[in-house]
Design an enzyme around this catalytic site. Sequence first.
Site, mmCIF file in Angstrom:
data_model
loop_
_atom_site.group_PDB
_atom_site.id
_atom_site.type_symbol
_atom_site.label_atom_id
_atom_site.label_comp_id
_atom_site.label_asym_id
_atom_site.label_seq_id
_atom_site.Cartn_x
_atom_site.Cartn_y
_atom_site.Cartn_z
ATOM 1 N N CYS A 111 0.852 -1.189 0.000
ATOM 2 C CA CYS A 111 0.000 0.000 0.000
ATOM 3 C C CYS A 111 0.888 1.239 0.000
ATOM 4 O O CYS A 111 1.853 1.316 0.746
ATOM 5 C CB CYS A 111 -0.893 -0.022 1.249
ATOM 6 S SG CYS A 111 -1.937 1.416 1.421
ATOM 7 N N CYS A 127 -4.078 7.306 -1.551
ATOM 8 C CA CYS A 127 -5.321 7.378 -2.322
ATOM 9 C C CYS A 127 -6.469 8.005 -1.557
ATOM 10 O O CYS A 127 -7.332 8.653 -2.144
ATOM 11 C CB CYS A 127 -5.767 5.972 -2.717
ATOM 12 S SG CYS A 127 -4.553 5.133 -3.686
ATOM 13 N N THR A 136 -4.662 4.433 7.409
ATOM 14 C CA THR A 136 -3.507 3.965 6.663
ATOM 15 C C THR A 136 -2.505 5.074 6.416
ATOM 16 O O THR A 136 -1.299 4.909 6.585
ATOM 17 C CB THR A 136 -3.963 3.433 5.291
ATOM 18 O OG1 THR A 136 -5.054 2.570 5.496
ATOM 19 C CG2 THR A 136 -2.846 2.715 4.589
ATOM 20 N N GLU A 153 -0.586 1.287 9.583
ATOM 21 C CA GLU A 153 -1.924 1.665 10.007
ATOM 22 C C GLU A 153 -1.814 2.323 11.358
ATOM 23 O O GLU A 153 -0.880 2.039 12.118
ATOM 24 C CB GLU A 153 -2.821 0.413 10.151
ATOM 25 C CG GLU A 153 -3.052 -0.351 8.883
ATOM 26 C CD GLU A 153 -4.059 0.308 7.947
ATOM 27 O OE1 GLU A 153 -4.814 1.187 8.427
ATOM 28 O OE2 GLU A 153 -4.075 -0.036 6.760
ATOM 29 N N HIS A 200 -13.290 5.323 -3.455
ATOM 30 C CA HIS A 200 -12.233 4.571 -2.787
ATOM 31 C C HIS A 200 -12.295 3.086 -3.163
ATOM 32 O O HIS A 200 -11.269 2.410 -3.175
ATOM 33 C CB HIS A 200 -12.312 4.766 -1.278
ATOM 34 C CG HIS A 200 -11.021 4.436 -0.604
ATOM 35 N ND1 HIS A 200 -9.806 4.817 -1.118
ATOM 36 C CD2 HIS A 200 -10.741 3.740 0.527
ATOM 37 C CE1 HIS A 200 -8.841 4.363 -0.336
ATOM 38 N NE2 HIS A 200 -9.372 3.700 0.669
ATOM 39 N N TYR A 236 -9.075 0.484 -5.332
ATOM 40 C CA TYR A 236 -8.456 -0.818 -5.090
ATOM 41 C C TYR A 236 -7.815 -1.418 -6.330
ATOM 42 O O TYR A 236 -7.306 -2.537 -6.314
ATOM 43 C CB TYR A 236 -9.412 -1.749 -4.340
ATOM 44 C CG TYR A 236 -9.301 -1.472 -2.869
ATOM 45 C CD1 TYR A 236 -9.872 -0.326 -2.335
ATOM 46 C CD2 TYR A 236 -8.521 -2.276 -2.041
ATOM 47 C CE1 TYR A 236 -9.689 -0.012 -0.999
ATOM 48 C CE2 TYR A 236 -8.343 -1.957 -0.714
ATOM 49 C CZ TYR A 236 -8.924 -0.825 -0.196
ATOM 50 O OH TYR A 236 -8.718 -0.514 1.118
ATOM 51 N N CYS A 274 -5.095 -0.605 -7.086
ATOM 52 C CA CYS A 274 -3.710 -0.814 -6.645
ATOM 53 C C CYS A 274 -3.425 -2.289 -6.440
ATOM 54 O O CYS A 274 -2.313 -2.765 -6.669
ATOM 55 C CB CYS A 274 -3.438 -0.044 -5.370
ATOM 56 S SG CYS A 274 -4.423 -0.626 -3.969
ATOM 57 N N GLU A 328 -6.543 -5.690 4.099
ATOM 58 C CA GLU A 328 -7.008 -4.401 3.586
ATOM 59 C C GLU A 328 -7.935 -4.600 2.385
ATOM 60 O O GLU A 328 -8.915 -3.874 2.212
ATOM 61 C CB GLU A 328 -5.789 -3.572 3.197
ATOM 62 C CG GLU A 328 -6.027 -2.101 3.136
ATOM 63 C CD GLU A 328 -4.838 -1.398 2.528
ATOM 64 O OE1 GLU A 328 -4.738 -1.370 1.287
ATOM 65 O OE2 GLU A 328 -3.992 -0.878 3.282
#
Lengths: 471, 471, 471, 471
Positions: A86, A90, A177, A246, A281, A285, A287, A435
């Site tokens: 991560c 974002c 995050t 986190e 959001h 994902y 990513c 996540e």
Amino acid sequence: MKLLKIYIHRLLIKIHLDHQLIKASMNSLADNYELVEELEYRDLMSLKSNLTGEIINRFCHLHQSTDDLIKKVKMQRLLGQKCGTCFQRCVGMDGMNSVYLTTFEIDKAHNTNYHTRFIEYIKESQKKDWVIDGCMTDPKGDRGKRPSQQKDLDVYFHIVEKRDDGVIVRGAKAHQTGAINSHEHLIMPTLAMRNEDKDFTICCSIPADAEGITYFYGRQSCDLRRLDESPEGDIDCGNPVYGGQECLVVFDDVFVPNNRIFMNGETEFCGRLVETFAGYHRQSYACKVGVGDVLIGAAATISEYNGVEKASHIRDKITEMNHLNETLWAGSIACSACGTKTPAGNFLIDLLLANVAKQNVTRFPFEIARFLHDIAGGLFVTLPSAKDLVNPETKGVLEKYFAGVEGVPTINRIKMLRFIENLVLGRAAVGYLTESMHGAGSPQAQRIMINRLVNMEEKKKFAKNLAQIDE
Amino acid sequence: MKLLKIYIHRLLIKIHLDHQLIKASMNSLADNYELVEELEYRDLMSLKSNLTGEIINRFCHLHQSTDDLIKKVKMQRLLGQKCGTCFQRCVGMDGMNSVYLTTFEIDKAHNTNYHTRFIEYIKESQKKDWVIDGCMTDPKGDRGKRPSQQKDLDVYFHIVEKRDDGVIVRGAKAHQTGAINSHEHLIMPTLAMRNEDKDFTICCSIPADAEGITYFYGRQSCDLRRLDESPEGDIDCGNPVYGGQECLVVFDDVFVPNNRIFMNGETEFCGRLVETFAGYHRQSYACKVGVGDVLIGAAATISEYNGVEKASHIRDKITEMNHLNETLWAGSIACSACGTKTPAGNFLIDLLLANVAKQNVTRFPFEIARFLHDIAGGLFVTLPSAKDLVNPETKGVLEKYFAGVEGVPTINRIKMLRFIENLVLGRAAVGYLTESMHGAGSPQAQRIMINRLVNMEEKKKFAKNLAQIDE
Amino acid sequence: MKLLKIYIHRLLIKIHLDHQLIKASMNSLADNYELVEELEYRDLMSLKSNLTGEIINRFCHLHQSTDDLIKKVKMQRLLGQKCGTCFQRCVGMDGMNSVYLTTFEIDKAHNTNYHTRFIEYIKESQKKDWVIDGCMTDPKGDRGKRPSQQKDLDVYFHIVEKRDDGVIVRGAKAHQTGAINSHEHLIMPTLAMRNEDKDFTICCSIPADAEGITYFYGRQSCDLRRLDESPEGDIDCGNPVYGGQECLVVFDDVFVPNNRIFMNGETEFCGRLVETFAGYHRQSYACKVGVGDVLIGAAATISEYNGVEKASHIRDKITEMNHLNETLWAGSIACSACGTKTPAGNFLIDLLLANVAKQNVTRFPFEIARFLHDIAGGLFVTLPSAKDLVNPETKGVLEKYFAGVEGVPTINRIKMLRFIENLVLGRAAVGYLTESMHGAGSPQAQRIMINRLVNMEEKKKFAKNLAQIDE
Amino acid sequence: MKLLKIYIHRLLIKIHLDHQLIKASMNSLADNYELVEELEYRDLMSLKSNLTGEIINRFCHLHQSTDDLIKKVKMQRLLGQKCGTCFQRCVGMDGMNSVYLTTFEIDKAHNTNYHTRFIEYIKESQKKDWVIDGCMTDPKGDRGKRPSQQKDLDVYFHIVEKRDDGVIVRGAKAHQTGAINSHEHLIMPTLAMRNEDKDFTICCSIPADAEGITYFYGRQSCDLRRLDESPEGDIDCGNPVYGGQECLVVFDDVFVPNNRIFMNGETEFCGRLVETFAGYHRQSYACKVGVGDVLIGAAATISEYNGVEKASHIRDKITEMNHLNETLWAGSIACSACGTKTPAGNFLIDLLLANVAKQNVTRFPFEIARFLHDIAGGLFVTLPSAKDLVNPETKGVLEKYFAGVEGVPTINRIKMLRFIENLVLGRAAVGYLTESMHGAGSPQAQRIMINRLVNMEEKKKFAKNLAQIDE
């Protein structure tokens, strides 16, 4: 910037960048600053601001077209490929776009001026290239009760005092995050509020180093390996450079000036803000497709190191990993390509398809990781520490017995195995699995949206027409 | 048009439209002619030809943009919703676009004039609004041998005589969904050919009523119910109006004039033609999303008729059906949105994503049908014939015992149950299940392409970089 | 035996065995009478009665050990292999064992003499080798209401008059697989009743030809093909000899003498009877493992006929079919091996494992059928009728184009393809898919039982102990 | 016993039981010694030896019946429930039973006296209640080459010198779960050998503290948390008491006396030994059903702590977890219940069903863990260290914000979350996921066996008979 107040495993540290547990996470973030500079990625990573005409980082951008939405997911896949974890930037971009469109709608309904304020805020963030932490999730306490019914009101972020020049807020935001590596926290309400929850209806921005903020660093799988900064420690970390992180952010009576308040009591707009933020959001994902590419690459590499890359079952499993990963990608692309212009002027993804895309993200990475588990063989959990491999006393015997296919140095095989451990059980697994499951809303949250967004009446009509049922 | 020579269950019929076994299939096709006329769908179903500037049916169109590719799949989903079955006109559109781009490339390499010829052909088809049958699959005989090695050469379509004014061809094309209701057969080679297979490298168009063509009508699940044309027969058919169909087309020394030959011996371009046609046609399985909408509508309707629509497990299953169906839709959209312009000027879908999309089509419809099976309850396979329901002698007792929720006429419940039978076991199941599995290539065909189209070297590089492996 | 009153597609027939739509179903049943005679299967199919010491058919047996329970499932798998469809005799055996154990418990609680009566009934059925139809499922009308609250009470089977010598009953039993080929109907209540439902609490046996019974024959996929009794008709049927069947049985004021009443108003025992019957009958789905063997054999055969049996993906899919089928088998064996002796003396399967086994039966056959769909290729839905294959006019051209691998007569390939159609879409699919889904209770019924039968408190305790949580 | 030579993260330790990294693993093992003493479990954990008539631990037993085989899996499930991890004693029991039956067969063929020797060895092990490490997996080097073709012969365990009183052996055994806590290593060949591999065909037993043995301790996910032995360290460990472990055992010219050699050059029996050992050991994965119970218990507990235990999707997911877990259990039971007596007299499981059972173990635990991931919520990866929860400075604020449902102390919620982390990402995940995948053979190994053990000819015959194909 002032120093942050962070608790890490009881230790109160007051630093920003250089604690050894945090460094890898900072690297992930830094990556997106660096890639902007590379010619190859410039078009993806940066563009001209529609507000100022200046060249800005795409993370600070208001999407102006479906092409922008598609480039957003391409950028996210790229970064996933580059850091295998991560990269923590974002949420702010997604928060910014949803607050932008919501403030426009609030102003229209209430004659407020949140939207103008927010445009100024965006301009500043674009100019300073701020990392913004999108802060939504409250701790929530007893889930059977509304915010205003909680025994301890603080389990929902809320206003404790209203002043002429702003408000004092209290509460906490969980699962943050990108909090520790951000310049600003963009606070948004955690759910659709009702009239009695007006004090909980607050959207605002607060600097990361504001008075009254404390951070509690989350501990994650294999975190202690990061404390060993030797070259062998790096090998045992698997992914020595990059990592996620986190934390819990506690806001203990923090002051927010008026020009940083973007919603204050307009409860009927909470739903819109939450829903569009969640939509953006869930699109983000994408990513995980990039991280998926890394898992597939690891599977292909270790199968070569083990000398089994031509076995038909190995090839078939890698094909399936690709198939699943590209199905995720199709979701990212589709919700972007079907995006539409909002009244405020920025582009919103197709909400149904974004929810469908994220729902698959709660499933396929687990399946892809299982395939990697399978292809890797069991050695990644029975292998001694890299320390034993460099120890002159034991190096010889271990290199002898852990040799794979001829021509591949044993140490490379070891490195790839530890990298795989990192991806499926270690620190990267937290991002790729946990996540993927819960980020941007747990699976059931998407199902509720899917159920709400499909047009069931139309579908029943199709069936009845064809069966020639008149009602 | 002359009459076709069709064998249906031994009967040699020489008609075109009105045999009771064929009628439902003709209706499915007719639908797309009719929807063009409806204002609501005009933009989707028709547009201005880039060749002539005239308004044409989208099925005759050369895609000029990714927006065109997206509209193609939207049209296909719409038609699936409207007839709940295969509408048998996509293959020609897909053949047309792939022959268009391939002839351009052949001409460039060989200084031939296939492309010009083909443009004239398209113009005519657009003007006459032809249904074109894209003919690719040969019977293939012994799959272990090349075309030129077969004992009986005719199992691959081939040229048996070359004349100044054209060629004589022989062979057969199997699994021809749209053959019987088409004006023209657009013949394409069935696989990548080699030099020794020159006579098998033929692309051309032949009128459906040409001398020497015989059709063998495929028999399908529940076909005989169509022979009962009473109102009860309609009920027992499930979907009384629409149906799919399949046939074998045998070409017994058919003459093809030069102006209808679009490839003749240029073996090195067979692969390109096959691959792009398969790609376009895999995209075309967007229609199954429309049929999926119908299954979902049927599930929701029968759950209401049974009085169980609020049960949480029913709702959850319908959500899952929607999720799977929209995941298929994401595939359709994504491969379209990522399309690119070919050298010839028309747009080609993203091949990797089209293969990924079709691969899911070989899976999810089976799962969606299983959910419908589940939600429907078992009555759709134990119910007596509708004849018993209208028989005055037995009507009363059956209406008494097959009553569902109050307020819903028993006959509507029966109609919906028979419709469901049609979708999961009957004639529509052939299209929704078997065709989803094998149409446009069986699952393994897509896996081979996926494996070939992903960039594995890049993925291995990502993994090695992150694990800090130098090689 | 008197003639039955059966409606088949409006036709009122009064015959038993020889209508061409019914014949195949009768064959399936007949099979189990014949196998008893074969030396090889004698031990499985017959044994010594614990009541009389005579040799009886296992279908009439009260299970005396876990070994008996295991032999029951072995017999069922065998019969599935031999006829490839439902053989319609299990329900009675399952009803008999559950009524046996329940009557024992009722007698103990109420000082009734149902159990003694029932033993006499069993003795007679063993002696005459009766096929007994276990009759449980009522039509149920509005599912939101109790039996006694229905507008039309008849939607639940009930007593309409009590007489000294017996009772008069009315109602219907739906989804009756074995009704038409049975000697007796063993009526059981359809669900756990309450005090106000006393008149619905009736367990009794009624001869199949009793005055007042009417049968409505269910129509099923491809049923009309059975009407063509030519050799080509047999080919197009796929499985020419065997078939399943379903019907609705209506009881219109039928008299039941006292000695055939086994429960009458003891509502608190309905749950026990329903639950144990459902458990035994869920175990009985072992037959689908036998049918699964047939599907696997069909997949292997057609892959050889197509010349692709060595392709690694084909081999892997067949392995997976076997794996799933044997997982079902493990369920059948496990619930049998963990059976326990009831107070009445017969053996009851492990209820949790029987529900788990059946739950998998609602899933894996669909997956196995999907693999067969895949391996078969699409020809089984595009193939002309067998009539065209024997027609001298067309035989030649069809044999030419449908030839597979050398050495296999085309007709054999055609037969196998039609057999596959029968298994995945046709009449056998009704048994292998729809019946697997809903027979012995729909999936949700098993989930409710699983949820109830697992010991959740114990499991929470394990977790809390290990996490060292004191409460 | 002498001290062992163990390398743990470079540290050479010479201790047996009390290193803090090893302790939890020793506890898991110790558990089975302790449960023998508990009255409740005595029947499961111990029994009378068929060799000596003495009461022995079941782990030292030669199975004498299918009932013994069933009790074996019940014991394994029990131990999985009690420690939530691998208890490291099965491999020896499985090795013992397979060596027992193989030596009998070798003696019969070769007139050797291995079997008698082995019986003596078993008697001693029963008397001393030895933990025996079943040692099979060699490092294997280049997988494309036979043992005798390897560049470095030592990658396969082999005899380097033959003496009158015994042999000298060299090599290594990898993935040794139970090595460090064992009294003896029972060495078996790693695969079916050929004639040229005679020196690699050696089965023998070696004491764990023999001269020439070195151990390399495997490092696993979250291992370093074990070093913190404070109460907070225990919480962060998740499962403070129990853990698994793995190591590489290197044998550097170790002497084995004749009476401990049980096979020496009889290559044709390697296959039998490997296959039966693998079969027994695949059955042994019944332990994962016990660990599955723990995961289900953790899911149920955390859903209560979060206050969502009544949500229908949560209940449904827990039902599915139970369904999958019990399906695994059905596999364990079935392969045991279908066991048969070997010529040597002990009982062998049904090999097909044991392979099927293990194949499901390579899948369902991943799915069960995914459900736990889902139900737990994301907090288990964002939670700070337990140190922060006990720190008086921060305790208050964390208890405030991490409170769940009223009445549950926050600390209990935290403990359960850390326990979940341990199960799905941490040290227990290594056993529950990675070991389930690769222990007793990777998934492909079972598929090869399934393919070999099913009777395909019979199945094809069933299909052909039914389709009336004569060949």
